[in-house]
Design a protein around this motif. Structure first.
Motif, PDB file in Angstrom:
ATOM      1  N   LEU A 112      -2.904 -72.668 -44.757  1.00  0.00           N
ATOM      2  CA  LEU A 112      -3.649 -72.306 -45.960  1.00  0.00           C
ATOM      3  C   LEU A 112      -3.166 -70.964 -46.489  1.00  0.00           C
ATOM      4  CD1 LEU A 112      -6.149 -72.888 -47.837  1.00  0.00           C
ATOM      5  CD2 LEU A 112      -7.482 -71.504 -46.225  1.00  0.00           C
ATOM      6  N   ARG A 113      -2.970 -70.876 -47.809  1.00  0.00           N
ATOM      7  CA  ARG A 113      -2.611 -69.610 -48.450  1.00  0.00           C
ATOM      8  C   ARG A 113      -3.674 -69.305 -49.509  1.00  0.00           C
ATOM      9  NH1 ARG A 113       3.634 -68.688 -49.723  1.00  0.00           N
ATOM     10  NH2 ARG A 113       3.058 -69.806 -51.628  1.00  0.00           N
ATOM     11  N   ALA A 151     -11.447 -79.312 -46.745  1.00  0.00           N
ATOM     12  CA  ALA A 151     -10.298 -79.027 -45.889  1.00  0.00           C
ATOM     13  C   ALA A 151      -9.111 -79.909 -46.246  1.00  0.00           C
ATOM     14  CB  ALA A 151     -10.676 -79.206 -44.420  1.00  0.00           C
ATOM     15  N   ARG A 152      -9.347 -81.174 -46.514  1.00  0.00           N
ATOM     16  CA  ARG A 152      -8.252 -82.081 -46.879  1.00  0.00           C
ATOM     17  C   ARG A 152      -7.609 -81.670 -48.192  1.00  0.00           C
ATOM     18  NH1 ARG A 152      -9.076 -88.358 -46.558  1.00  0.00           N
ATOM     19  NH2 ARG A 152      -6.863 -88.116 -47.033  1.00  0.00           N
ATOM     20  N   ARG A 153      -8.413 -81.114 -49.092  1.00  0.00           N
ATOM     21  CA  ARG A 153      -7.889 -80.720 -50.406  1.00  0.00           C
ATOM     22  C   ARG A 153      -7.103 -79.414 -50.352  1.00  0.00           C
ATOM     23  NH1 ARG A 153     -10.854 -77.917 -54.235  1.00  0.00           N
ATOM     24  NH2 ARG A 153     -12.795 -78.582 -53.247  1.00  0.00           N
ATOM     25  N   LEU A 154      -7.547 -78.463 -49.517  1.00  0.00           N
ATOM     26  CA  LEU A 154      -6.958 -77.131 -49.529  1.00  0.00           C
ATOM     27  C   LEU A 154      -5.957 -76.873 -48.402  1.00  0.00           C
ATOM     28  CD1 LEU A 154     -10.041 -74.844 -50.355  1.00  0.00           C
ATOM     29  CD2 LEU A 154      -8.472 -75.987 -51.936  1.00  0.00           C
ATOM     30  N   MET A 155      -6.137 -77.518 -47.264  1.00  0.00           N
ATOM     31  CA  MET A 155      -5.374 -77.154 -46.074  1.00  0.00           C
ATOM     32  C   MET A 155      -4.239 -78.137 -45.805  1.00  0.00           C
ATOM     33  SD  MET A 155      -8.447 -75.910 -43.531  1.00  0.00           S
ATOM     34  CE  MET A 155      -7.321 -75.089 -42.380  1.00  0.00           C
ATOM     35  N   ARG A 156      -3.152 -77.606 -45.252  1.00  0.00           N
ATOM     36  CA  ARG A 156      -2.012 -78.452 -44.865  1.00  0.00           C
ATOM     37  C   ARG A 156      -2.115 -78.913 -43.424  1.00  0.00           C
ATOM     38  NH1 ARG A 156      -0.074 -74.611 -48.425  1.00  0.00           N
ATOM     39  NH2 ARG A 156       0.163 -73.059 -46.792  1.00  0.00           N
ATOM     40  N   GLY A 157      -2.992 -78.339 -42.666  1.00  0.00           N
ATOM     41  CA  GLY A 157      -3.269 -78.718 -41.284  1.00  0.00           C
ATOM     42  C   GLY A 157      -4.627 -78.162 -40.929  1.00  0.00           C
ATOM     43  N   PHE A 158      -5.247 -78.675 -39.873  1.00  0.00           N
ATOM     44  CA  PHE A 158      -6.635 -78.342 -39.592  1.00  0.00           C
ATOM     45  C   PHE A 158      -6.810 -77.356 -38.435  1.00  0.00           C
ATOM     46  CE2 PHE A 158      -6.660 -82.731 -41.359  1.00  0.00           C
ATOM     47  CZ  PHE A 158      -7.205 -82.408 -42.589  1.00  0.00           C
ATOM     48  N   GLY A 159      -5.720 -76.893 -37.856  1.00  0.00           N
ATOM     49  CA  GLY A 159      -5.805 -75.814 -36.890  1.00  0.00           C
ATOM     50  C   GLY A 159      -5.932 -76.238 -35.454  1.00  0.00           C
ATOM     51  N   ARG A 209     -19.681 -55.776 -55.810  1.00  0.00           N
ATOM     52  CA  ARG A 209     -18.272 -55.429 -55.946  1.00  0.00           C
ATOM     53  C   ARG A 209     -17.341 -56.322 -55.138  1.00  0.00           C
ATOM     54  NH1 ARG A 209     -20.191 -53.643 -59.563  1.00  0.00           N
ATOM     55  NH2 ARG A 209     -20.544 -51.480 -60.202  1.00  0.00           N
ATOM     56  N   LEU A 210     -17.874 -57.035 -54.151  1.00  0.00           N
ATOM     57  CA  LEU A 210     -16.993 -57.744 -53.220  1.00  0.00           C
ATOM     58  C   LEU A 210     -17.691 -58.976 -52.659  1.00  0.00           C
ATOM     59  CD1 LEU A 210     -14.143 -57.084 -51.839  1.00  0.00           C
ATOM     60  CD2 LEU A 210     -15.497 -56.380 -49.866  1.00  0.00           C
ATOM     61  N   ILE A 211     -16.931 -60.052 -52.508  1.00  0.00           N
ATOM     62  CA  ILE A 211     -17.381 -61.229 -51.760  1.00  0.00           C
ATOM     63  C   ILE A 211     -16.414 -61.414 -50.598  1.00  0.00           C
ATOM     64  CG2 ILE A 211     -17.846 -63.698 -51.781  1.00  0.00           C
ATOM     65  CD1 ILE A 211     -18.343 -63.455 -54.804  1.00  0.00           C
ATOM     66  N   PHE A 212     -16.957 -61.427 -49.398  1.00  0.00           N
ATOM     67  CA  PHE A 212     -16.143 -61.514 -48.182  1.00  0.00           C
ATOM     68  C   PHE A 212     -16.510 -62.798 -47.447  1.00  0.00           C
ATOM     69  CE2 PHE A 212     -14.664 -60.929 -43.971  1.00  0.00           C
ATOM     70  CZ  PHE A 212     -13.718 -59.919 -43.967  1.00  0.00           C
ATOM     71  N   THR A 213     -15.495 -63.587 -47.135  1.00  0.00           N
ATOM     72  CA  THR A 213     -15.728 -64.822 -46.395  1.00  0.00           C
ATOM     73  C   THR A 213     -14.578 -65.078 -45.436  1.00  0.00           C
ATOM     74  OG1 THR A 213     -16.334 -67.165 -46.608  1.00  0.00           O
ATOM     75  CG2 THR A 213     -14.607 -66.349 -48.075  1.00  0.00           C
ATOM     76  N   GLU A 214     -14.754 -66.060 -44.587  1.00  0.00           N
ATOM     77  CA  GLU A 214     -13.696 -66.536 -43.689  1.00  0.00           C
ATOM     78  C   GLU A 214     -13.498 -68.016 -43.921  1.00  0.00           C
ATOM     79  OE1 GLU A 214     -14.404 -65.600 -39.602  1.00  0.00           O
ATOM     80  OE2 GLU A 214     -14.970 -63.517 -40.031  1.00  0.00           O
ATOM     81  N   THR A 215     -12.308 -68.490 -43.596  1.00  0.00           N
ATOM     82  CA  THR A 215     -12.066 -69.923 -43.651  1.00  0.00           C
ATOM     83  C   THR A 215     -10.824 -70.264 -42.840  1.00  0.00           C
ATOM     84  OG1 THR A 215     -11.954 -71.832 -45.157  1.00  0.00           O
ATOM     85  CG2 THR A 215     -10.666 -69.911 -45.788  1.00  0.00           C
ATOM     86  N   PRO A 216     -10.939 -71.169 -41.877  1.00  0.00           N
ATOM     87  CA  PRO A 216     -12.169 -71.681 -41.296  1.00  0.00           C
ATOM     88  C   PRO A 216     -12.934 -70.579 -40.554  1.00  0.00           C
ATOM     89  CG  PRO A 216     -10.315 -73.130 -40.776  1.00  0.00           C
ATOM     90  CD  PRO A 216      -9.744 -71.863 -41.346  1.00  0.00           C
TER      91      PRO A 216
END
Length: 409
Positions: A208-209, A314-322, A165-172
């Motif tokens: 990231l959104r 990260a380069r494709r999805l993120m506007r900054g790396f944190g 029913r669910l996939i749970f992840t974090e990023t980064p």
């Protein structure tokens, strides 16, 4: 969003910039008492003018049209609602719900989404308390879970069952800053009709959104970057209006509500979110490059470095790396501790995302109760260090790291 012209007429203006959204997104233009800042509405219950007012409220609520009005503090608060609207604007979401902590937000989603006999998938580098809740606590209620490596989509698809029913992840992720390919995850989940949840605390809506890439719900521990000052605990979830409405029903029963003063503190912190995150991105990149070239550092994990396994994603999805950098010191546990003790700027403390830099040795902070073999099995070495960078001047941070590393043999 509506802004007022000099003549007092409302004009529509599309707000695109993240700093403008952080200050004005979802805000009411006119607050009680003509206040620029939404006031703290410190009340546990709400009164009615007379019986007719009460009946009108009950009739409207019965038909789902109460206009945001509530009768009791567990069901809502104007200051908390102002925070929720601001976060929804930042995430590009229809709605958001605030909770008393990030873990309260995580557990509410899991309780609301799963029932006995259900199955969920969680990625292996998820926050340790989330993993514990999924693998130990939910098992008591007949919910099964499978842990898969982040980025291994063959393992992910193989783990899917008819009752998933669910996939749970974090990023980064924490601590190795792995970055999930959210577009690929969302495509798999849509095809298999599975809900997706992403904890994007480390990324913030500035970098990231996840909803933009098809994720259903995004979580933040607002204790971290959103509040930004290490002085309040809160959590928030953003997504579609329907999903957030279901979470509110669960919240009303389990009671993990955010108090109005805490909501005010997070709102105040959000106004500088973009400014802070931009500096923390800069500090993170400078420190990661410095450490990766230092002879007393064995390895650095930072998504902005080409050496990171998820740099391309990260380069494709993120506007900054944190603002978090994880690294291994060329020393044993005691030597790594001496390096940390020699630093002058970072505080030795858990958590991250505040204006002050914080540093920890995970083997002694978050995983102290495990023996070395158990820690090694999950990738936590004795010489591992997580550095959460604040907004200090980067040259000062580099100088501090240099003098501490120079003390190592």
């Amino acid at each position: 969003m509506e802004l007022q012209t000099e003549t007092g007429c409302a004009t529509s203006l599309e707000i695109r910039g993240p700093s403008t959204r952080a200050v004005h997104g979802g805000a009411e233009r006119h607050n009680p008492y003509h206040a620029v800042v939404p006031p703290i509405v410190q009340t546990a219950t709400y009164a009615f003018r007379d019986t007719a007012d009460l009946i009108a409220f009950q009739e409207a609520r019965q038909w789902g049209a109460a206009g945001g009005r509530v009768d009791y503090g567990r069901y809502g608060n104007p200051t908390v609602a102002a925070l929720e609207a601001r976060v929804a604007a930042l995430e590009g979401a229809e709605a958001a719900a605030a909770f008393s902590s990030g873990m309260a937000a995580v557990t509410a989603i899991l309780f609301a989404s799963l029932r006995s006999g259900a199955h969920l998938i969680v990625t292996e580098d998820a926050y340790r308390r989330t993993r514990q809740f999924v693998l130990q606590f939910l098992r008591r209620f007949g919910v099964e879970a499978t842990v898969v490596p982040i980025g291994d989509f063959e393992a992910l698809e193989a783990a899917i069952r008819p009752n998933t029913r669910l996939i749970f992840t974090e990023t980064p992720t924490n601590p190795y800053l792995r970055v999930m390919d959210l577009e690929r995850l969302a495509e798999i989940a849509r095809r298999r009709r599975i809900r997706t949840v992403v904890d994007a605390t480390f990324a913030t809506p500035i970098n990231l959104r996840p909803l933009d890439y098809g994720i259903d719900l995004v979580i933040h521990s607002a204790t971290k970057y959103l509040s930004g000052h290490n002085d309040v605990m809160a959590g928030v979830v953003a997504g579609s209006a329907d999903l957030i409405a279901g979470l509110r029903e669960m919240q009303a029963m389990i009671g993990g509500i955010l108090d109005p003063h805490a909501a005010y503190l997070v709102l105040r912190g959000l106004k500088t979110l973009a400014l802070r995150v931009h500096r923390q991105n800069e500090n993170g990149m400078r420190v990661a490059e410095f450490l990766s070239a230092h002879p007393r550092i064995r390895r650095v994990w930072y998504p902005g470095l080409p050496s990171h396994p998820d740099h391309a994603v990260a380069r494709r999805l993120m506007r900054g790396f944190g603002g978090v950098v994880t690294f291994e010191v060329a020393a044993d546990r005691e030597g790594t501790s001496r390096f940390i003790d020699a630093l002058h700027i970072p505080y030795i403390a858990p958590s991250l995302g505040g204006v002050e830099s914080l540093i920890e040795q995970p083997a002694l902070m978050s995983y102290y109760e495990m023996d070395p073999e158990e820690r090694s099995a999950i990738g936590i070495t004795d010489n591992l260090v997580r550095l959460s960078l604040g907004i200090e001047d980067p040259d000062d941070l580099l100088a501090d790291l240099e003098q501490a590393l120079a003390r190592l043999p």
